[in-house]
Design a protein around this motif. Sequence first.
Motif, mmCIF file in Angstrom:
data_model
loop_
_atom_site.group_PDB
_atom_site.id
_atom_site.type_symbol
_atom_site.label_atom_id
_atom_site.label_comp_id
_atom_site.label_asym_id
_atom_site.label_seq_id
_atom_site.Cartn_x
_atom_site.Cartn_y
_atom_site.Cartn_z
ATOM 1 N N SER A 54 0.858 -1.186 0.000
ATOM 2 C CA SER A 54 0.000 0.000 0.000
ATOM 3 C C SER A 54 0.892 1.233 0.000
ATOM 4 O O SER A 54 1.721 1.400 0.898
ATOM 5 C CB SER A 54 -0.912 0.012 1.227
ATOM 6 O OG SER A 54 -1.674 1.204 1.264
ATOM 7 N N LEU A 55 0.757 2.086 -1.022
ATOM 8 C CA LEU A 55 1.554 3.299 -1.137
ATOM 9 C C LEU A 55 0.652 4.511 -0.926
ATOM 10 O O LEU A 55 -0.448 4.576 -1.464
ATOM 11 C CB LEU A 55 2.218 3.384 -2.511
ATOM 12 C CG LEU A 55 3.100 2.194 -2.888
ATOM 13 C CD1 LEU A 55 3.719 2.418 -4.260
ATOM 14 C CD2 LEU A 55 4.180 1.975 -1.860
ATOM 15 N N ILE A 56 1.157 5.501 -0.168
ATOM 16 C CA ILE A 56 0.329 6.670 0.164
ATOM 17 C C ILE A 56 1.036 7.968 -0.195
ATOM 18 O O ILE A 56 0.766 9.000 0.386
ATOM 19 C CB ILE A 56 -0.032 6.665 1.658
ATOM 20 C CG1 ILE A 56 1.226 6.652 2.536
ATOM 21 C CG2 ILE A 56 -0.918 5.498 1.986
ATOM 22 C CD1 ILE A 56 0.927 6.775 4.013
ATOM 23 N N ASP A 57 1.974 7.917 -1.136
ATOM 24 C CA ASP A 57 2.682 9.131 -1.550
ATOM 25 C C ASP A 57 1.833 9.879 -2.573
ATOM 26 O O ASP A 57 1.724 9.443 -3.713
ATOM 27 C CB ASP A 57 4.033 8.752 -2.159
ATOM 28 C CG ASP A 57 4.804 9.975 -2.614
ATOM 29 O OD1 ASP A 57 4.312 11.089 -2.385
ATOM 30 O OD2 ASP A 57 5.873 9.810 -3.190
ATOM 31 N N ALA A 130 4.728 -4.269 7.813
ATOM 32 C CA ALA A 130 5.911 -3.432 8.064
ATOM 33 C C ALA A 130 5.729 -2.097 7.351
ATOM 34 O O ALA A 130 5.304 -2.061 6.192
ATOM 35 C CB ALA A 130 7.187 -4.114 7.565
ATOM 36 N N PRO A 131 6.025 -0.958 8.012
ATOM 37 C CA PRO A 131 5.886 0.342 7.327
ATOM 38 C C PRO A 131 6.994 0.535 6.287
ATOM 39 O O PRO A 131 8.097 0.014 6.432
ATOM 40 C CB PRO A 131 6.018 1.348 8.469
ATOM 41 C CG PRO A 131 6.898 0.663 9.465
ATOM 42 C CD PRO A 131 6.547 -0.792 9.379
ATOM 43 N N GLU A 138 10.001 9.733 6.138
ATOM 44 C CA GLU A 138 8.680 10.076 5.601
ATOM 45 C C GLU A 138 7.934 8.779 5.306
ATOM 46 O O GLU A 138 8.494 7.840 4.736
ATOM 47 C CB GLU A 138 8.835 10.898 4.325
ATOM 48 C CG GLU A 138 7.522 11.213 3.642
ATOM 49 C CD GLU A 138 7.724 11.856 2.282
ATOM 50 O OE1 GLU A 138 6.724 12.222 1.648
ATOM 51 O OE2 GLU A 138 8.885 11.963 1.852
ATOM 52 N N VAL A 139 6.664 8.707 5.729
ATOM 53 C CA VAL A 139 5.871 7.497 5.519
ATOM 54 C C VAL A 139 5.454 7.414 4.055
ATOM 55 O O VAL A 139 4.796 8.316 3.528
ATOM 56 C CB VAL A 139 4.634 7.490 6.436
ATOM 57 C CG1 VAL A 139 3.796 6.243 6.175
ATOM 58 C CG2 VAL A 139 5.055 7.541 7.894
ATOM 59 N N LEU A 140 5.842 6.306 3.402
ATOM 60 C CA LEU A 140 5.513 6.106 1.993
ATOM 61 C C LEU A 140 4.427 5.057 1.798
ATOM 62 O O LEU A 140 3.829 4.993 0.733
ATOM 63 C CB LEU A 140 6.762 5.680 1.209
ATOM 64 C CG LEU A 140 7.957 6.628 1.269
ATOM 65 C CD1 LEU A 140 9.121 6.052 0.481
ATOM 66 C CD2 LEU A 140 7.576 7.997 0.727
ATOM 67 N N MET A 172 10.404 3.774 -4.583
ATOM 68 C CA MET A 172 9.574 4.968 -4.503
ATOM 69 C C MET A 172 10.396 6.244 -4.672
ATOM 70 O O MET A 172 10.015 7.166 -5.400
ATOM 71 C CB MET A 172 8.858 4.996 -3.151
ATOM 72 C CG MET A 172 7.670 4.064 -3.061
ATOM 73 S SD MET A 172 6.285 4.664 -4.032
ATOM 74 C CE MET A 172 5.854 6.122 -3.093
ATOM 75 N N GLU A 173 11.565 6.301 -3.997
ATOM 76 C CA GLU A 173 12.383 7.507 -4.102
ATOM 77 C C GLU A 173 12.937 7.665 -5.505
ATOM 78 O O GLU A 173 13.089 8.784 -6.000
ATOM 79 C CB GLU A 173 13.502 7.464 -3.060
ATOM 80 C CG GLU A 173 12.965 7.512 -1.633
ATOM 81 C CD GLU A 173 14.012 7.946 -0.627
ATOM 82 O OE1 GLU A 173 15.090 8.389 -1.038
ATOM 83 O OE2 GLU A 173 13.741 7.855 0.578
#
Length: 697
Positions: A54-57, A130-131, A138-140, A172-173
């Motif tokens: 699950s991605l929240i960016d 796991a986050p 930063e939460v991704l 993600m980065e």
Amino acid sequence: MQIDIEGRKSVEALMAGGKRLLEMVAVGLPLLAVLNEMLRLAEELASGCRCGISLIDPDCMKSLRVGAPSFVQDRTEANRNHGNDESGPCDLAASLEAPVIVPDIASETRWSPAWRERSLADGRRACWVAPVLSRTHEVLGSFALYSPTPGNPTPFQRDLMGELAHIVSVAMERAKMDLSLRRSDESFRAIVETTPECVKVITRDGTLLRVNSAGSNLAGSPDPAALVGACFYDFVALEHRDQYVVFNQEICSGKTGFLEFDIITLHGERRHMETHAAPLQSGDGSIVQLGVTRDITARKQAAEQLWKSAALMVKVEQISLSGSFCWRPSSGGISCSEQLYRIYGIEPGARITMDIVTARVHPGDRHIVDNALEQARDGKDLECDYRLLLPDGTVKYVRMQAHATFSSQGQLDYIGAVQDVTERRQSEEALYGLRAELAHVSRVNGLGALSASIAHEINQPLAGIMTNARILVRLLNAEPPNVEGALETAQRTIRDGHRASEVVNRLRAMFRKEVVMTDTVDLGEAAHEVIELLRSEIRRKRIVLQLKMAGDLPPVTGDKVQLQQVILNLLLNAVEAMQGVGDRPRRILVRIDRDDSDDLCVAVTDTGTGFEPENADRLFGAFYTSKREGMGIGLSVSRHIIERHGGRIWATSDERFGATFAFSVPCCACPVLDQDGPGARCQDARAEMGVAMRIPG
């Protein structure tokens, strides 16, 4: 023993899979493709568990939930149901920035019964999350494993979750960096496309790599893409072609330049052009030309008409936008042409004095004119660039040149001209902005590639060390301890440690260049070339730069390019040190002379903000900087270069303002370096700020 072997195989499979995923990130594959491959790998290694990401960016992907193929057959339904089911523990792990373990979903009461019922109906009895966190925490998003039986994750499953969550953050980065690069490139394209001037990039052989819409319209083509790959030389009029080829080769050799020439459009129309060009490094490392070209056909035609209708002297002046004058300093008398009256905005025929002339000078450039008037006392030829601020608020850029002569009675007279270069300066400013934007795009692109490469290289040995360490602990805690297996695991840990060390050494070697002391270098010539490179920047910052060299200076032995890099670093630091100076003239003095040890000394003195004397020894240390956006690299690299040349570099701060940065290197005939201290003559550079030879800005 069989369990240890199986565990080792799983660890090795995880390492191989992690390497493959990082390679996908490094080559720039789409984020969704990387995540799908990661889910496939996770389900192979997770002993019957199913996975989800699950991605929240919001900036990079807006919203994305990816479920492994084993959830359900219908992908649309899988995404919808999986997204609803993840909303509980996945969101909690992201908000806590810590793992969330649900051993038994059937007895879980922290979330709605609907979530529990859907999970049980889908065959999920335990949920471990796991986050996914960036390097700046930063939460991704989150990475989840779902077990068909109740219980807690095994140590390997915990390692699997942590490792894959880390790779998700890397991917993600990289995706965010690629997005930033695309936006930067789009911004640059928007700037180029909206400018009314022709902007082009051409190679040394004349091939067009890029041209904006204004350029293609000028050439007679409605589509810029249709001109890419064409030879620009074919558009240049035949009688000007050889001159333009030489001009382009000089630009692609590292020089900047200005040229007027004629082109023949695709419609057969002849147009007169002027171009400002500068070198630019392309993606493959070659040097190409970045040019801003203006159609001045109408201006040329108007100038030719004036030429036909006025006297010879007046006609030259009007075409070049210049006016002539004669000045006798002893009496203050000034006579000038009509064109000069127009440039200064003075009523033709009015009596002109030096006070009237200096009153038209922009306050920010008054020190430049004052410096020229000081040189006039010694009978030197004058040359300087400055701005005029007219009573109506108009700002003009002008260039003044004057030659000193003496009458038969021995009186000093100056005969000279003032040229209005406002349009040319505006073109130079446009070129400067475009070069800065292209350099930014190149840096972002290079940073992305370098970051991906470092992540790819260093992550594997570090992951191996961590995995081996965990295995080693388990082997030693066994009853009895498995010493043989522990020794083998320790050897693999040492091997991975060496691999990580080799990666660091390779990265250091990539930025290190050994100096080959074989060339004879004229430091005066080297300094002149650097000053020419910075001439536009110095002029733009309203700085008076002076150069003073002793006569008959011997050459030094070393690498000319590296010595020029040191001079360039010192000059750029001096320019930046005067960035906010407004209460005193901005001056730079470059002095080249022998020091007390008979070495050659180069000193750069400025009137900037200076530095605290107690920080003098720290200035040349790696990563120390007094600038808000500095990296602390330039002076450290400069010290490394000078020391490899057998020399020494130092800095002194003035009591009131400004600083002097200097270095000395042995002459060809004097290779021994005096280690006792820098020469006194270079330290006296500040005292001679007002009497050195001036380099026109």
